[in-house]
Design an enzyme around this catalytic site. Structure first.
Site, mmCIF file in Angstrom:
data_model
loop_
_atom_site.group_PDB
_atom_site.id
_atom_site.type_symbol
_atom_site.label_atom_id
_atom_site.label_comp_id
_atom_site.label_asym_id
_atom_site.label_seq_id
_atom_site.Cartn_x
_atom_site.Cartn_y
_atom_site.Cartn_z
ATOM 1 N N GLU A 32 0.851 -1.242 -0.151
ATOM 2 C CA GLU A 32 0.085 -0.229 0.039
ATOM 3 C C GLU A 32 0.866 1.335 -0.001
ATOM 4 N N GLY A 38 -6.660 0.259 3.672
ATOM 5 C CA GLY A 38 -8.158 0.427 3.420
ATOM 6 C C GLY A 38 -8.698 1.386 2.344
ATOM 7 N N THR A 40 -9.318 3.922 -0.887
ATOM 8 C CA THR A 40 -10.440 4.997 -0.826
ATOM 9 C C THR A 40 -11.474 4.702 0.049
ATOM 10 N N GLY A 185 -22.379 13.270 -5.635
ATOM 11 C CA GLY A 185 -22.805 14.512 -5.800
ATOM 12 C C GLY A 185 -23.985 14.974 -4.819
ATOM 13 N N LEU A 186 -24.775 13.727 -4.648
ATOM 14 C CA LEU A 186 -26.092 13.808 -3.848
ATOM 15 C C LEU A 186 -25.633 13.216 -2.683
ATOM 16 N N VAL A 237 -21.123 22.321 -17.154
ATOM 17 C CA VAL A 237 -20.231 23.338 -16.481
ATOM 18 C C VAL A 237 -19.015 23.584 -17.818
ATOM 19 N N LEU A 321 -18.041 -0.014 -6.837
ATOM 20 C CA LEU A 321 -18.444 -0.255 -5.470
ATOM 21 C C LEU A 321 -17.521 -1.076 -4.437
ATOM 22 N N HIS A 446 -44.603 -6.288 11.600
ATOM 23 C CA HIS A 446 -45.520 -4.880 11.618
ATOM 24 C C HIS A 446 -45.278 -4.549 13.021
HETATM 25 P P1 FAD Z 1 -9.177 1.606 -3.593
HETATM 26 O O1 FAD Z 1 -10.200 1.407 -2.296
HETATM 27 O O2 FAD Z 1 -9.479 2.761 -4.371
HETATM 28 O O3 FAD Z 1 -7.996 0.978 -3.012
HETATM 29 C C1 FAD Z 1 -6.868 1.049 -3.897
HETATM 30 C C2 FAD Z 1 -5.517 1.141 -3.231
HETATM 31 O O4 FAD Z 1 -4.378 0.923 -3.950
HETATM 32 C C3 FAD Z 1 -5.445 2.513 -2.527
HETATM 33 O O5 FAD Z 1 -5.084 2.620 -1.153
HETATM 34 C C4 FAD Z 1 -4.194 3.058 -3.153
HETATM 35 O O6 FAD Z 1 -3.300 3.741 -2.416
HETATM 36 C C5 FAD Z 1 -3.618 1.962 -3.474
HETATM 37 N N1 FAD Z 1 -2.658 1.888 -4.603
HETATM 38 C C6 FAD Z 1 -2.668 2.334 -5.946
HETATM 39 N N2 FAD Z 1 -1.663 2.332 -6.663
HETATM 40 C C7 FAD Z 1 -0.768 1.781 -5.736
HETATM 41 C C8 FAD Z 1 0.693 1.206 -6.059
HETATM 42 N N3 FAD Z 1 1.175 1.441 -7.182
HETATM 43 N N4 FAD Z 1 1.235 0.793 -5.096
HETATM 44 C C9 FAD Z 1 0.814 0.693 -3.914
HETATM 45 N N5 FAD Z 1 -0.601 0.946 -3.648
HETATM 46 C C10 FAD Z 1 -1.149 1.511 -4.630
HETATM 47 N N6 FAD Z 1 -18.478 2.254 -2.514
HETATM 48 C C11 FAD Z 1 -19.694 1.512 -1.764
HETATM 49 O O7 FAD Z 1 -19.956 0.486 -2.196
HETATM 50 N N7 FAD Z 1 -20.426 2.167 -0.824
HETATM 51 C C12 FAD Z 1 -20.277 3.435 -0.497
HETATM 52 O O8 FAD Z 1 -20.987 3.917 0.479
HETATM 53 C C13 FAD Z 1 -19.149 4.442 -1.201
HETATM 54 N N8 FAD Z 1 -18.996 5.339 -0.650
HETATM 55 C C14 FAD Z 1 -18.150 6.299 -1.549
HETATM 56 C C15 FAD Z 1 -17.875 7.476 -1.168
HETATM 57 C C16 FAD Z 1 -16.898 8.294 -1.633
HETATM 58 C C17 FAD Z 1 -16.644 9.690 -1.312
HETATM 59 C C18 FAD Z 1 -16.076 7.764 -2.650
HETATM 60 C C19 FAD Z 1 -14.900 8.549 -3.291
HETATM 61 C C20 FAD Z 1 -16.299 6.538 -3.185
HETATM 62 C C21 FAD Z 1 -17.239 5.472 -2.356
HETATM 63 N N9 FAD Z 1 -17.432 4.279 -2.692
HETATM 64 C C22 FAD Z 1 -18.661 3.498 -2.023
HETATM 65 C C23 FAD Z 1 -16.633 3.495 -3.945
HETATM 66 C C24 FAD Z 1 -15.631 2.538 -3.100
HETATM 67 O O9 FAD Z 1 -14.829 3.508 -2.234
HETATM 68 C C25 FAD Z 1 -14.760 2.144 -4.166
HETATM 69 O O10 FAD Z 1 -15.621 1.309 -5.134
HETATM 70 C C26 FAD Z 1 -13.769 0.943 -3.521
HETATM 71 O O11 FAD Z 1 -13.065 1.625 -2.545
HETATM 72 C C27 FAD Z 1 -12.946 0.310 -4.635
HETATM 73 O O12 FAD Z 1 -12.134 -0.517 -3.811
HETATM 74 P P2 FAD Z 1 -10.667 -0.948 -4.420
HETATM 75 O O13 FAD Z 1 -10.151 -2.053 -3.438
HETATM 76 O O14 FAD Z 1 -10.957 -1.589 -5.866
HETATM 77 O O15 FAD Z 1 -9.812 0.514 -4.482
HETATM 78 P P1 NAD Z 2 -21.242 9.009 -10.878
HETATM 79 O O1 NAD Z 2 -20.969 8.264 -12.121
HETATM 80 O O2 NAD Z 2 -22.144 8.231 -9.871
HETATM 81 O O3 NAD Z 2 -22.127 10.114 -11.205
HETATM 82 C C1 NAD Z 2 -21.773 11.252 -12.211
HETATM 83 C C2 NAD Z 2 -22.446 12.268 -12.443
HETATM 84 O O4 NAD Z 2 -22.037 13.240 -13.230
HETATM 85 C C3 NAD Z 2 -23.678 11.746 -13.639
HETATM 86 O O5 NAD Z 2 -24.841 11.791 -13.312
HETATM 87 C C4 NAD Z 2 -23.261 12.283 -14.806
HETATM 88 O O6 NAD Z 2 -24.272 12.455 -15.734
HETATM 89 C C5 NAD Z 2 -22.684 13.763 -14.238
HETATM 90 N N1 NAD Z 2 -21.707 14.286 -15.386
HETATM 91 C C6 NAD Z 2 -20.761 13.854 -15.842
HETATM 92 N N2 NAD Z 2 -19.956 14.803 -16.457
HETATM 93 C C7 NAD Z 2 -20.511 16.025 -16.454
HETATM 94 C C8 NAD Z 2 -20.324 17.205 -16.533
HETATM 95 N N3 NAD Z 2 -19.352 17.457 -17.319
HETATM 96 N N4 NAD Z 2 -21.276 17.953 -16.213
HETATM 97 C C9 NAD Z 2 -22.418 17.948 -15.432
HETATM 98 N N5 NAD Z 2 -22.581 16.488 -15.219
HETATM 99 C C10 NAD Z 2 -21.885 15.701 -15.423
HETATM 100 O O7 NAD Z 2 -19.889 9.280 -10.433
HETATM 101 P P2 NAD Z 2 -19.467 9.999 -8.793
HETATM 102 O O8 NAD Z 2 -20.899 10.332 -8.224
HETATM 103 O O9 NAD Z 2 -18.471 10.805 -8.995
HETATM 104 O O10 NAD Z 2 -19.419 8.615 -8.136
HETATM 105 C C11 NAD Z 2 -18.035 7.917 -8.383
HETATM 106 C C12 NAD Z 2 -18.060 6.259 -8.235
HETATM 107 O O11 NAD Z 2 -17.967 6.262 -6.731
HETATM 108 C C13 NAD Z 2 -19.424 6.070 -8.786
HETATM 109 O O12 NAD Z 2 -19.216 5.072 -9.696
HETATM 110 C C14 NAD Z 2 -19.957 5.242 -7.393
HETATM 111 O O13 NAD Z 2 -20.373 3.760 -7.748
HETATM 112 C C15 NAD Z 2 -18.871 5.253 -6.335
HETATM 113 N N6 NAD Z 2 -19.741 5.701 -5.142
HETATM 114 C C16 NAD Z 2 -20.580 4.985 -4.591
HETATM 115 C C17 NAD Z 2 -21.136 5.571 -3.411
HETATM 116 C C18 NAD Z 2 -22.365 4.411 -2.973
HETATM 117 O O14 NAD Z 2 -22.334 3.408 -3.195
HETATM 118 N N7 NAD Z 2 -23.073 4.953 -2.056
HETATM 119 C C19 NAD Z 2 -20.840 6.524 -2.779
HETATM 120 C C20 NAD Z 2 -19.890 7.400 -3.604
HETATM 121 C C21 NAD Z 2 -19.235 6.926 -4.724
#
Ligand code: FAD
Ligand code: NAD
Length: 468
Positions: A32, A38, A40, A185-186, A237, A321, A446
């Site tokens: 890592e 952990g 993202t 965004g939401l 935008v 996800l 219920h």
């Molecule tokens: P990541 O979690 O991105 O982990 C990748 C890891 O690899 C990182 O720690 C990075 O530092 C490391 N890494 C990268 N390159 C290298 C390298 N060359 N050497 C060593 N280490 C490296 N998903 C949900 O299902 N539910 C949610 O509620 C949800 N909420 C989210 C909210 C936000 C704000 C964001 C941004 C994302 C959310 N997601 C959610 C999406 C979720 O975080 C990702 O789908 C998930 O983390 C992906 O897991 P991953 O293991 O593929 O990668």
């Molecule tokens: P997203 O794909 O969910 O939404 C991006 C939105 O931006 C879309 O509605 C798209 O139409 C719009 N868009 C794209 N380009 C645009 C532009 N130039 N101007 C205006 N609108 C534009 O992506 P996200 O919200 O950035 O999330 C990224 C990823 O992280 C998603 O794939 C999501 O699965 C994951 N995530 C999951 C959760 C969760 O599971 N609760 C929470 C956060 C993030």
């Protein structure tokens, strides 16, 4: 150092893959690049965003609803630094939990940036510049994703920000432009709107959450409008300018001659999607080429074009996800152990943790129409539920879609209180290929929100919901 398998990246894909490999008797390493494990999800994604969603929801409920419940609170105010501190503590507890799991499973953790030297050799460069080399039989790449920000949008991380920076804002902003009406965004827009920020969402498409059920997106948008959030649908935008203490965003209606307008806000939060992250991984050294979206191509066993190198999670095709990444982590480990695992991608639920929450699994009506599959729909609104009236959570609905001829459940889409947890019932039903009639004949306690699932299933069966 020589391992059976080395996992690159410690997000929910990587750390779960490492644990399953260790459980299956492989000598396992995980690399890592950051100080904490952990990925993202635990550090700047799922966990911190849910911590802030919960805190802001408590404040909003106290402000908007407690009086009606008969609870008088005076001088209610937000203590943002404390909110962020609690969020950081939650993150800390979770990442320490991963440290514990690595130790428990005897997985060797290497901190530093990993890159391929060849398919059996990985170089790890630590932050202080020192480096080491790891020998390995197999590799699982789980390097995740990063936010997309167009190059000319002046992403300065101060006024033009992504979710990563939004998780650490220490004073409630007056105004925020959110670009993208998707999940981030939401969710993040809700956090700030609940705390009193004037939030405006600019969304390119004609609806929010374009990948999810249309009715659910519409219902959520209605709820968020009641909270004061403004939506500019079918807008894009075209320019983002950074000032000393604000950002000026130029917004243009799509396919229209209308003059563009500008919004000046404390922050412009860019949430238009994420891209796979493979920077500096040395994929060229092993001959792996990315696809047109920057993803690592994999076959049905999650193996890349190079034998013995696998890839999982956000860095490959499919939904970004955490639970999808986890399933793939287990899958890749079991393939390495010679097992024949299976993932039913159609049964991976999608959840948005706004209030009301949105959750869905399986096909949407639009997808079924496109595929020419005959279906029937049963819907039940939250406002007809005794439980929802008791808690004042009357916004929402459950929609069950089943096959017109066989009645097999093809999709379930929900918006409302606690649907994030309720969707698990739909996943279980679909895994066992249940019919809407099966769901309708199950007893649901219920009064609970889950009764909406039973009633929607009844409605799908033969329009025989009881309470409407
Ligand atoms: P990541 O979690 O991105 O982990 C990748 C890891 O690899 C990182 O720690 C990075 O530092 C490391 N890494 C990268 N390159 C290298 C390298 N060359 N050497 C060593 N280490 C490296 N998903 C949900 O299902 N539910 C949610 O509620 C949800 N909420 C989210 C909210 C936000 C704000 C964001 C941004 C994302 C959310 N997601 C959610 C999406 C979720 O975080 C990702 O789908 C998930 O983390 C992906 O897991 P991953 O293991 O593929 O990668
Ligand atoms: P997203 O794909 O969910 O939404 C991006 C939105 O931006 C879309 O509605 C798209 O139409 C719009 N868009 C794209 N380009 C645009 C532009 N130039 N101007 C205006 N609108 C534009 O992506 P996200 O919200 O950035 O999330 C990224 C990823 O992280 C998603 O794939 C999501 O699965 C994951 N995530 C999951 C959760 C969760 O599971 N609760 C929470 C956060 C993030």
């Amino acid at each position: 150092m020589k391992y059976d398998v080395t996992v690159i990246g410690s997000g929910p894909g990587g750390y779960v893959a490492a644990i399953r490999c260790a459980q299956l008797g492989m000598k396992t390493a995980i690399i890592e690049r950051y100080d904490t494990l952990g990925g993202t999800c635990l550090n700047v994604g799922c966990i911190p965003s849910k911590a802030l969603l919960d805190s802001s929801e408590h404040f909003h409920a106290a402000q908007e609803r407690f009086a009606e419940h008969g609870i008088d609170l005076r001088d209610l105010k937000v203590n943002m630094p404390q909110m962020i501190k609690r969020k950081n503590e939650v993150v800390d507890q979770n990442v320490k939990g991963i440290d514990f799991l690595m130790k428990k499973n005897k997985i060797e953790v290497h901190h530093g940036h990993a890159s391929f030297v060849d398919k059996h050799t990985i170089k790890v460069v630590q932050s202080e510049g020192s480096e080491k080399t790891i020998e390995t039989d197999k590799v699982i790449i789980a390097t995740g994703s990063k936010p997309i920000v167009p190059e000319d949008w002046n992403y300065d991380k101060k006024r033009v920000i992504t979710s990563t920076e939004a998780l650490n804002i220490e004073a409630v902003p007056k105004r925020m432009v959110v670009v993208g009406g998707g999940v981030i965004g939401l969710e993040m827009g809700s956090v700030f709107a609940r705390l009193g920020t004037q939030v405006e969402v600019v969304e390119y498409m004609d609806r929010v959450l374009p990948g999810m059920d249309k009715d659910c997106g519409r219902e959520l948008m209605r709820s968020m409008k009641k909270m004061g959030v403004q939506f500019h649908l079918k807008h894009m935008v075209t320019k983002v300018k950074v000032n000393k203490k604000s950002a000026t965003v130029t917004v243009q209606k799509r396919d229209s001659e209308e003059e563009p307008f500008t919004i000046n806000a404390d922050y412009c939060l860019v949430a238009i999607g994420r891209r796979p992250y493979t920077h500096g991984l040395g994929l060229d050294k092993v001959g792996i080429e990315l696809d047109d979206k920057g993803r690592i191509p994999v076959d049905e066993h999650l193996q890349t074009s190079v034998e013995g190198i696998y890839a999982i999670g956000d860095v490959i095709r499919g939904a970004m996800l955490a639970h999808k990444a986890e399933e793939e982590g287990v899958f890749a480990a079991e393939v390495l152990a010679g097992q024949k695992p299976h993932i039913e991608y159609n049964h991976i639920p999608n959840v948005v943790y706004t209030w009301p929450e949105v959750a869905g699994v399986g096909k949407t009506e639009e997808q079924l129409k496109e595929e020419g599959i005959p279906y029937k729909v049963g819907k039940f609104p939250y406002k007809a539920l005794g439980r929802a009236r008791a808690s004042m959570d009357v916004d929402g609905l459950v929609k069950v879609i089943s096959h017109k001829a066989t009645d097999e459940i093809l999709g379930v889409h929900m918006v409302g209180a606690r649907t994030a947890d309720m969707i698990a019932e739909a996943v279980a039903l679909m895994e066992f290929r249940a019919s809407a009639e099966d769901a309708a004949r199950m007893s649901h306690a219920h009064p609970t929100y889950t009764e909406a699932m039973k009633e929607a299933a009844l409605a799908a069966t033969a329009d025989r919901a009881i309470h409407i």
